[in-house]
Design a protein around this motif. Structure first.
Motif, short mmCIF file in Angstrom:
data_model
loop_
_atom_site.label_atom_id
_atom_site.label_comp_id
_atom_site.label_asym_id
_atom_site.label_seq_id
_atom_site.Cartn_x
_atom_site.Cartn_y
_atom_site.Cartn_z
N PRO A 1 13.38 67.98 79.16
CA PRO A 1 12.91 66.62 78.84
C PRO A 1 11.51 66.61 78.22
CG PRO A 1 13.82 66.68 81.03
CD PRO A 1 13.77 68.09 80.57
N ALA A 2 10.70 67.61 78.57
CA ALA A 2 9.32 67.61 78.06
C ALA A 2 9.28 67.75 76.55
CB ALA A 2 8.53 68.74 78.72
N PHE A 3 10.26 68.43 75.96
CA PHE A 3 10.27 68.61 74.51
C PHE A 3 10.28 67.25 73.81
CE2 PHE A 3 10.84 72.60 75.93
CZ PHE A 3 11.84 73.41 75.42
N ALA A 4 11.14 66.38 74.31
CA ALA A 4 11.29 65.07 73.68
C ALA A 4 10.01 64.27 73.78
CB ALA A 4 12.44 64.31 74.32
N ASP A 5 9.32 64.37 74.93
CA ASP A 5 8.07 63.62 75.11
C ASP A 5 7.05 64.01 74.05
OD1 ASP A 5 8.25 63.78 78.75
OD2 ASP A 5 9.10 62.37 77.30
N ILE A 6 6.92 65.32 73.85
CA ILE A 6 5.91 65.78 72.90
C ILE A 6 6.29 65.40 71.48
CG2 ILE A 6 4.83 67.84 71.94
CD1 ILE A 6 4.84 69.01 74.70
N LEU A 7 7.56 65.57 71.14
CA LEU A 7 8.02 65.21 69.80
C LEU A 7 7.78 63.72 69.55
CD1 LEU A 7 9.43 66.34 67.30
CD2 LEU A 7 11.60 65.62 68.29
N GLU A 8 8.04 62.93 70.58
CA GLU A 8 7.86 61.49 70.45
C GLU A 8 6.41 61.15 70.15
OE1 GLU A 8 9.72 59.15 73.68
OE2 GLU A 8 7.94 57.89 73.34
N TYR A 9 5.50 61.83 70.84
CA TYR A 9 4.07 61.57 70.61
C TYR A 9 3.72 61.83 69.16
CZ TYR A 9 -0.99 61.94 70.89
OH TYR A 9 -2.33 61.77 70.67
N ILE A 10 4.17 62.97 68.65
CA ILE A 10 3.83 63.35 67.28
C ILE A 10 4.42 62.36 66.29
CG2 ILE A 10 4.23 65.12 65.54
CD1 ILE A 10 3.84 67.18 67.72
N GLU A 11 5.67 62.00 66.51
CA GLU A 11 6.32 61.08 65.57
C GLU A 11 5.72 59.69 65.67
OE1 GLU A 11 10.53 61.44 66.29
OE2 GLU A 11 10.68 63.11 64.89
N HIS A 12 5.22 59.35 66.84
CA HIS A 12 4.59 58.05 67.01
C HIS A 12 3.36 57.93 66.11
CE1 HIS A 12 3.31 54.38 68.92
NE2 HIS A 12 2.12 54.89 69.14
N GLN A 13 2.60 59.00 66.01
CA GLN A 13 1.42 58.97 65.13
C GLN A 13 1.85 58.74 63.69
OE1 GLN A 13 -1.11 58.86 67.06
NE2 GLN A 13 0.17 59.58 68.73
N GLU B 1 4.49 57.15 62.76
CA GLU B 1 4.92 55.76 62.64
C GLU B 1 3.74 54.83 62.44
OE1 GLU B 1 9.01 56.06 65.22
OE2 GLU B 1 7.52 54.56 65.77
N GLU B 2 2.67 55.14 63.15
CA GLU B 2 1.46 54.32 63.00
C GLU B 2 0.97 54.37 61.57
OE1 GLU B 2 -1.04 53.26 66.03
OE2 GLU B 2 1.01 52.57 66.28
N ILE B 3 0.94 55.58 61.01
CA ILE B 3 0.49 55.74 59.63
C ILE B 3 1.39 54.96 58.69
CG2 ILE B 3 0.18 57.39 57.76
CD1 ILE B 3 -1.89 57.92 59.66
N LEU B 4 2.69 55.09 58.92
CA LEU B 4 3.65 54.41 58.05
C LEU B 4 3.44 52.91 58.07
CD1 LEU B 4 6.06 54.80 56.19
CD2 LEU B 4 7.55 54.53 58.15
N SER B 5 3.25 52.38 59.27
CA SER B 5 3.09 50.93 59.35
C SER B 5 1.76 50.51 58.74
CB SER B 5 3.21 50.46 60.79
OG SER B 5 2.05 50.79 61.52
N LYS C 1 13.07 59.05 57.86
CA LYS C 1 13.06 57.78 58.58
C LYS C 1 13.50 56.64 57.67
CE LYS C 1 10.47 54.90 61.63
NZ LYS C 1 11.44 54.49 62.59
N LEU C 2 12.93 56.61 56.44
CA LEU C 2 13.24 55.49 55.56
C LEU C 2 14.66 55.56 55.04
CD1 LEU C 2 9.89 55.05 53.61
CD2 LEU C 2 10.78 53.78 55.57
#
Lengths: 311, 383
Positions: A101-113, A115-119, A293-294
């Motif tokens: 489960p920890a893998f997903a948490d870290i990946l999510e953090y990175i992808e979240h950044q 997403e912020e840039i994209l928005s 993503k797009l």
């Protein structure tokens, strides 16, 4: 706080510009507890950035831990150059009986950044004070087993490699003799190529780059994975202050390049390859994420004939 | 001189020689010793075994073959045997390795094959106890060495879970692997935290009796016990230090020596395993762990007695009694039924007899009457 080990950029113009604004750089540190991460960070930044004591409690030792992603920012001065370094620590990774489960948490953090840039990019009115929190490099701490990569290492780096620059690092390298270390490095690189794990391996262009760059990158590529030893303790050795670990049978020096690759790694991270890494993060990794993503949303768009408004 | 206890004589009976006799018997027969090593790969288990017995017990895994098994996600049980001899003393040594343990992203239940192996050996011996031929290949694990990663922090959740499961089934000795990663000050703190963790979570590690008649032995035992968990450095190579050949690891900054007690506890552990406590390990495996297994297995099956033969016989007897009672009841019932039948028949006969008797009486009475009438008639005629 003054940092040592000078480095100079190739172009003076970049330097002047950066010196005014201050550079932003984000490093994420991933590895099991006890692999020397906190010590490494503190050694790298030459100050006690990370202090965690709760992981030493006997009662809590058996408790299930979730990954606690904690960024810490410090201002550094590299040879007159202001650097705003953010270190993202990941305590709790690899400590449980089941670590998937920890893998997903870290990946999510990175992808979240991302997403912020994209928005941000898609805004009509962009925020000038927006902070770019994208992770530029991920240092993955490999256990010095001597046997090659473990299943967890392979899976993790395979999962994260497409999204962030991954550099494998051999922690606690003072547990291996020089021969063992060389053999281990070789095995790790064999594993990486066998399982096609994407890592940052100091890419260069034979035609475009100058000889110096090619030579430097080849040398650094040959050192992969970097062996590190960390220490916050200093002693006086031969009249100079030396960071080291003291054993009954000898003294291991952190900054001695014969003992480990720490100083080369530090130089590469904070000076010579900082821009290259950032460029790849923006031009390659972020772009490929953005496209994926797009196009996913675009596909959705065609099906439903909806207009997605961002922001 | 006061009279001695009854039966004492002044002649030496040779009781004092019993330990020597035992030693002679054992050294002639040799002994069976099984060691299990548990821990993540790369902690030096194979090297340790080879160093401990100064023989190449286990070959290192061929690095070219690792691609076959790296992503396998299984835990295997490897058994290696060797006959070792020293000064006329034979040891039939078995080493059990657990490759794959704790090596994956998800290590849930990775201890199950290990636990199962230990229990299975106890079960095998139990099964064979009641058979005529009791000689089997006894693979019961006499000591289990659990290799702790030298993190310097404390035990990991996996360590705690597995040690709990192991400690109730086998003599468990935790060791700190690759101790040359930890400085002396760090090692003291690390050991302290591990001991703390072990007591907090109620893990019963092997703790030999400290006190002995010999003061030297007591002192040695105390220092051995104080050093647990043992820190170990292993090496199969010799290095020259101060003109002498020693087992050690050659670094750029110095040589970490295997047998130097300032560097690690290898010597203490080796003494405990081979010189001083091998017999104790073997006997406690049989006397306490094996017995505990039996008790738990048999109570689980619903037996309330420890001795299977007697309780079996008791069960058998109880069953027989039950059947006997049932038979008796049936017999009694049958008898009753028959008796009833006879009685009824008897009644019928009696009533039949009575009836016939009555008839007879009636006839008699009739005859009498007729006789009387006849006499009257004859008397009347005569006049």
């Amino acid at each position: 706080m003054v940092a040592s080990s000078g480095a100079s950029f190739k172009s003076g113009g970049v330097r002047r510009k950066a010196a005014k604004k201050g550079l932003i750089f984000t490093i994420m540190i991933v590895g099991s507890s006890g692999s020397g991460k906190s010590t490494f960070v503190n050694t790298l930044c030459e100050s006690p950035v990370i202090l965690r004591k709760d992981h030493l409690d006997a009662e809590k030792a058996a408790v299930l831990k979730t990954v606690n992603i904690t960024p810490t920012t410090i201002e550094m001065d590299e040879d007159g150059l202001k650097l705003s370094l953010t270190v993202v620590d990941t305590p709790g990774f690899g400590d449980n009986i089941n670590n998937e489960p920890a893998f997903a948490d870290i990946l999510e953090y990175i992808e979240h950044q991302y997403e912020e840039i994209l928005s941000q990019e898609s805004r009509i009115k962009r925020n000038p004070r927006f902070q770019d929190n994208r992770v530029h490099i991920l240092l993955y701490f490999v256990q010095p087993t001597g046997h090659g990569l473990r299943e967890m290492d392979i899976e993790f780096m395979r999962t994260l490699g497409p999204r962030v620059n991954v550099i494998p690092v051999i922690s606690k390298a003072d547990s291996m003799t020089p021969q063992e270390l060389n053999a281990f490095k070789k095995k790790v690189m064999e594993d990486i190529s066998h399982y096609k794990i994407p890592i940052y391996d100091f890419p260069y262009d034979e035609d475009e780059d100058d000889e110096e760059t090619i030579e430097e990158n080849t040398e650094l590529r040959g050192l992969l994975p970097f062996s590190v030893i960390g220490s916050e303790d200093e002693i006086i050795l031969n009249g100079r202050r030396v960071r080291c670990r003291q054993y009954p049978w000898g003294i291991v020096e952190v900054d001695n390049s014969k003992h480990c690759d720490f100083s080369k790694l530090r130089y590469m991270l904070l000076s010579s390859h900082l821009h290259d890494v950032k460029d790849i993060t923006h031009d390659v990794l972020y772009e490929s994420w953005r496209t994926e993503k797009l196009s996913k949303e675009g596909h959705h768009d065609d099906d439903e004939e909806e207009v997605i408004i961002d922001g | 001189m006061a009279p001695g206890p009854v039966g004492a004589t002044n002649v030496s009976v040779g009781i004092a020689n019993l330990p020597n006799q035992r030693h002679k018997i054992v050294s002639r027969k040799g002994t069976n010793f099984t060691v299990m090593v548990v821990g993540e790969s790369g902690l030096g288990k194979t090297t340790f075994i080879n160093t401990l017995f100064t023989t190449l017990m286990r070959e290192y895994k061929r690095p070219e073959h690792r691609f076959n098994k790296q992503m396998d996600r299984t835990v295997a049980i490897d058994v290696v045997r060797a006959d070792i001899e020293e000064k006329g003393f034979n040891v039939r040594l078995t080493v059990i390795d657990t490759p794959g343990f704790g090596d994956y992203a998800n290590n849930q239940d990775c201890w199950v094959p290990v636990i199962k192996f230990i229990d299975d050996q106890h079960q095998l011996v139990m099964n064979h106890e009641t058979l005529p031929n009791r000689k089997i290949d006894d693979l019961r694990v006499h000591v289990c060495l659990y290799f702790i990663q030298p993190t310097g922090h404390t035990l990991k959740p996996l360590d705690i879970e597995v040690m709990k499961q192991l400690s109730s089934r086998v003599n468990l000795i935790p060791v700190i692997a690759k101790a040359d990663t930890i400085t002396p000050a760090e090692m003291l703190a690390f050991k302290e935290r591990i001991r703390d963790c072990i007591s907090t979570h109620d893990i019963q590690v092997y703790s030999p009796a400290v006190h002995s008649d010999d003061e030297e032995t007591t002192r040695r035992n105390t220092s051995t016990l104080a050093a647990m968990p043992f820190s170990i450095i292993s090496s199969e190579n010799d290095v020259v230090v101060n003109g002498q050949n020693v087992r050690g690891r050659q670094y750029i900054w110095g040589v970490a020596e295997v047998e130097n007690e300032n560097h690690c506890d290898f010597k203490k552990l080796r003494n405990l395993l081979i010189r001083t406590h091998m017999h104790d390990l073997i006997s406690t495996t049989h006397d306490s762990h094996y017995e505990a297994y039996r008790v738990s297995k048999l109570t689980a099956e619903g037996r309330t007695d420890n001795d299977p033969a007697i309780s079996a016989r008791r069960n058998f007897e109880a069953k027989m009694k039950e059947e006997e009672g049932a038979l008796r009841k049936r017999f009694a019932e049958q008898v009753k039924v028959e008796e009833n039948r006879f009685r009824q028949w008897e009644q019928k006969l009696i009533s039949e007899r009575d009836r016939l008797n009555e008839d007879l009486d009636k006839q008699h009475t009739l005859v009498k009457q007729l006789e009387e009438e006849l006499e009257e008639i004859i008397a009347a005629r005569k006049r």
